[in-house]
Each structure stands twice: as C-alpha cells, then as structure tokens.
Design a protein around this motif. Sequence first.
Motif, PDB file in Angstrom:
ATOM      1  N   ARG A 132      63.047  12.831 -20.688  1.00 20.46           N
ATOM      2  CA  ARG A 132      64.591  12.257 -20.886  1.00 20.46           C
ATOM      3  C   ARG A 132      64.276  11.304 -22.009  1.00 20.46           C
ATOM      4  O   ARG A 132      65.164  11.262 -22.743  1.00 20.46           O
ATOM      5  CB  ARG A 132      64.806  11.842 -19.606  1.00 20.46           C
ATOM      6  N   ILE A 133      63.255  10.442 -21.994  1.00 21.03           N
ATOM      7  CA  ILE A 133      63.302   9.600 -22.979  1.00 21.03           C
ATOM      8  C   ILE A 133      61.601   9.508 -23.488  1.00 21.03           C
ATOM      9  O   ILE A 133      60.808   9.542 -22.526  1.00 21.03           O
ATOM     10  CB  ILE A 133      63.446   7.977 -22.489  1.00 21.03           C
ATOM     11  N   GLY A 134      61.477   9.653 -24.528  1.00 17.41           N
ATOM     12  CA  GLY A 134      60.243   9.583 -25.372  1.00 17.41           C
ATOM     13  C   GLY A 134      60.054   9.679 -26.772  1.00 17.41           C
ATOM     14  O   GLY A 134      60.892   9.379 -27.380  1.00 17.41           O
ATOM     15  N   PHE A 135      58.964  10.125 -27.099  1.00 15.44           N
ATOM     16  CA  PHE A 135      58.449  10.379 -28.443  1.00 15.44           C
ATOM     17  C   PHE A 135      57.739  11.574 -28.655  1.00 15.44           C
ATOM     18  O   PHE A 135      56.924  11.991 -27.898  1.00 15.44           O
ATOM     19  CB  PHE A 135      57.689   9.053 -29.009  1.00 15.44           C
ATOM     20  N   LEU A 136      57.961  12.151 -29.739  1.00 13.77           N
ATOM     21  CA  LEU A 136      57.038  13.175 -30.488  1.00 13.77           C
ATOM     22  C   LEU A 136      56.299  12.759 -31.632  1.00 13.77           C
ATOM     23  O   LEU A 136      57.041  12.250 -32.708  1.00 13.77           O
ATOM     24  CB  LEU A 136      57.833  14.307 -30.730  1.00 13.77           C
ATOM     25  N   GLN A 137      54.793  12.662 -31.651  1.00  9.89           N
ATOM     26  CA  GLN A 137      54.342  12.418 -32.881  1.00  9.89           C
ATOM     27  C   GLN A 137      54.088  13.939 -33.469  1.00  9.89           C
ATOM     28  O   GLN A 137      53.562  14.619 -32.772  1.00  9.89           O
ATOM     29  CB  GLN A 137      52.994  11.623 -32.476  1.00  9.89           C
ATOM     30  N   PHE A 181      55.119  12.358 -25.631  1.00  9.70           N
ATOM     31  CA  PHE A 181      54.856  11.484 -24.097  1.00  9.70           C
ATOM     32  C   PHE A 181      56.445  10.854 -23.775  1.00  9.70           C
ATOM     33  O   PHE A 181      57.205  10.696 -24.773  1.00  9.70           O
ATOM     34  CB  PHE A 181      53.944  10.383 -24.497  1.00  9.70           C
ATOM     35  N   GLY A 182      56.626  10.703 -22.471  1.00  5.67           N
ATOM     36  CA  GLY A 182      57.885  10.047 -22.199  1.00  5.67           C
ATOM     37  C   GLY A 182      57.794  10.186 -20.662  1.00  5.67           C
ATOM     38  O   GLY A 182      57.321  10.436 -20.098  1.00  5.67           O
ATOM     39  N   THR A 183      59.202   9.962 -20.315  1.00  6.06           N
ATOM     40  CA  THR A 183      59.407   9.959 -18.769  1.00  6.06           C
ATOM     41  C   THR A 183      60.587  11.066 -18.514  1.00  6.06           C
ATOM     42  O   THR A 183      61.386  11.273 -19.362  1.00  6.06           O
ATOM     43  CB  THR A 183      59.764   8.514 -18.245  1.00  6.06           C
ATOM     44  N   ASP A 184      60.648  11.320 -17.231  1.00  6.12           N
ATOM     45  CA  ASP A 184      61.986  12.063 -16.919  1.00  6.12           C
ATOM     46  C   ASP A 184      62.985  11.267 -16.286  1.00  6.12           C
ATOM     47  O   ASP A 184      63.112  10.058 -16.207  1.00  6.12           O
ATOM     48  CB  ASP A 184      61.601  13.104 -15.924  1.00  6.12           C
ATOM     49  N   ILE A 201      56.206  23.234 -29.038  1.00  8.29           N
ATOM     50  CA  ILE A 201      56.130  22.385 -28.000  1.00  8.29           C
ATOM     51  C   ILE A 201      57.484  22.254 -26.937  1.00  8.29           C
ATOM     52  O   ILE A 201      58.047  21.513 -27.175  1.00  8.29           O
ATOM     53  CB  ILE A 201      55.698  20.922 -28.468  1.00  8.29           C
ATOM     54  N   PRO A 202      57.705  23.331 -26.301  1.00 12.99           N
ATOM     55  CA  PRO A 202      58.920  23.651 -25.692  1.00 12.99           C
ATOM     56  C   PRO A 202      58.864  22.468 -24.228  1.00 12.99           C
ATOM     57  O   PRO A 202      59.918  22.095 -23.882  1.00 12.99           O
ATOM     58  CB  PRO A 202      59.073  24.916 -24.927  1.00 12.99           C
ATOM     59  N   ASP A 203      57.741  21.998 -24.157  1.00 11.68           N
ATOM     60  CA  ASP A 203      57.541  21.161 -22.995  1.00 11.68           C
ATOM     61  C   ASP A 203      58.311  19.829 -23.129  1.00 11.68           C
ATOM     62  O   ASP A 203      58.649  19.070 -22.208  1.00 11.68           O
ATOM     63  CB  ASP A 203      56.165  20.578 -23.046  1.00 11.68           C
ATOM     64  N   ILE A 204      58.740  19.417 -24.310  1.00 16.52           N
ATOM     65  CA  ILE A 204      59.533  18.162 -24.653  1.00 16.52           C
ATOM     66  C   ILE A 204      61.173  18.258 -23.750  1.00 16.52           C
ATOM     67  O   ILE A 204      61.646  17.377 -23.599  1.00 16.52           O
ATOM     68  CB  ILE A 204      59.876  17.867 -26.097  1.00 16.52           C
ATOM     69  N   LEU A 243      54.756  11.483 -38.308  1.00 17.24           N
ATOM     70  CA  LEU A 243      55.952  11.092 -38.124  1.00 17.24           C
ATOM     71  C   LEU A 243      56.108  10.872 -36.445  1.00 17.24           C
ATOM     72  O   LEU A 243      55.404  11.471 -35.925  1.00 17.24           O
ATOM     73  CB  LEU A 243      56.922  12.464 -38.499  1.00 17.24           C
ATOM     74  N   GLN A 244      56.858  10.092 -36.178  1.00 13.31           N
ATOM     75  CA  GLN A 244      57.062   9.672 -34.782  1.00 13.31           C
ATOM     76  C   GLN A 244      58.612   9.930 -34.784  1.00 13.31           C
ATOM     77  O   GLN A 244      59.418   9.185 -35.266  1.00 13.31           O
ATOM     78  CB  GLN A 244      56.669   8.326 -34.632  1.00 13.31           C
ATOM     79  N   ILE A 245      59.117  10.761 -33.645  1.00 14.13           N
ATOM     80  CA  ILE A 245      60.432  11.098 -33.414  1.00 14.13           C
ATOM     81  C   ILE A 245      60.795  10.888 -32.189  1.00 14.13           C
ATOM     82  O   ILE A 245      60.074  11.201 -31.223  1.00 14.13           O
ATOM     83  CB  ILE A 245      60.774  12.569 -34.098  1.00 14.13           C
ATOM     84  N   PRO A 246      61.973  10.085 -31.974  1.00 12.29           N
ATOM     85  CA  PRO A 246      62.530  10.071 -30.470  1.00 12.29           C
ATOM     86  C   PRO A 246      62.911  11.383 -29.887  1.00 12.29           C
ATOM     87  O   PRO A 246      63.402  12.353 -30.412  1.00 12.29           O
ATOM     88  CB  PRO A 246      63.580   9.149 -30.699  1.00 12.29           C
ATOM     89  N   ILE A 247      62.607  11.456 -28.429  1.00 12.66           N
ATOM     90  CA  ILE A 247      62.992  12.382 -27.800  1.00 12.66           C
ATOM     91  C   ILE A 247      64.088  11.755 -26.787  1.00 12.66           C
ATOM     92  O   ILE A 247      63.767  11.034 -26.059  1.00 12.66           O
ATOM     93  CB  ILE A 247      61.813  13.166 -26.935  1.00 12.66           C
ATOM     94  N   SER A 248      65.350  12.417 -26.433  1.00 13.72           N
ATOM     95  CA  SER A 248      66.321  12.278 -25.820  1.00 13.72           C
ATOM     96  C   SER A 248      66.882  13.334 -25.025  1.00 13.72           C
ATOM     97  O   SER A 248      67.372  14.322 -25.721  1.00 13.72           O
ATOM     98  CB  SER A 248      67.345  11.459 -26.930  1.00 13.72           C
ATOM     99  N   THR A 249      66.833  13.319 -24.021  1.00 12.24           N
ATOM    100  CA  THR A 249      67.288  14.111 -22.978  1.00 12.24           C
ATOM    101  C   THR A 249      66.697  15.539 -23.485  1.00 12.24           C
ATOM    102  O   THR A 249      67.594  16.488 -23.650  1.00 12.24           O
ATOM    103  CB  THR A 249      68.753  14.410 -22.649  1.00 12.24           C
TER     104      THR A 249
END
Length: 143
Positions: A37-42, A140-143, A30-33, A104-110
């Motif tokens: 900028r701010i989000g989560f990966l489930q 899911f998240g925002t830029d 899932i290179p789309d992450i 699992l739910q993991i934060p996505i940061s930058t």
Amino acid sequence: MSQFFFQKPLRLPSYPQGYHLITDQIEKAIPDIRQIRIGFLQVFLQHTSAGLCINENADPTVRRDFQTFVNELIPESFPRFVHNYEGDDDMPAHIKSAFFGVNLQIPISTGKLALGIWQGIYLCEFRHHGGNRSLVLTAFGTD
C-alpha cells in the motif's frame, strides 16, 4: 500491518545506443508490489556504461533530444580520453553513467508505482553495443 520486502533480478535485452522506456518490463518483473500500500521500489543497474532516469514517456522526440544533447556534451571523439579498451564509446559511456546514475527510488502507492502521468523509466544505453543489462529490483513497504 504487514511489512513486505521483495527482490528480483531483471535481465534486459540488448538495446542500441539511446534512451529506452523500460517501465512496463520493470512492472512485469516484480508484480509483488501489488501487495504494497505504501512503500518504495529501488531499481539498481549493475553496469558502469549505462544509466537510469525518469522522464517523458509519451513523446519519443524527448528521447532523441536527450541523445543528441548528451552526445554533444560528452562526445566520443574527445581527443584526451585515454580509457578506450573497448572502443571510442567506452570512456564517454562511463562519464554519462556517472552523470545519470545507476539507481532510482520510486514510491509505491496502493500497489502501483507512483509515477506522474507523463513519467516513464528509461534505460539510458550509452554504448553502441552494450549487450544485455542486469537490474536488481527491490521493493519494500506495508499493506
């Protein structure tokens, strides 16, 4: 600000019973992450005889100790298990899966998973011959 939502399947190869680091495989799937900028990966595992967890990613003895302890806690030789249609490891695998969980739910940061420096994602394979395992990755998240 844009919102992003990505979902990808990931089919893992068959692993022997044990605890296997799959962080790299998830990130490659899932290179789309990188757009988030701010989000989560489930991460969701579509099976009832394996599990997921986050733990030590550097020292393989941690994974061996996990296996030793969990197999002693929930032994395949437990005499009162009735559900054994697929072998002696069948019911113990279901119980272990329930303890560890399948998501699992993991934060996505930058654009990256915000795991700690010594953290990795494990596939916890509880069957001797569990076969390929399927994951659903939802970011899911925002830029």
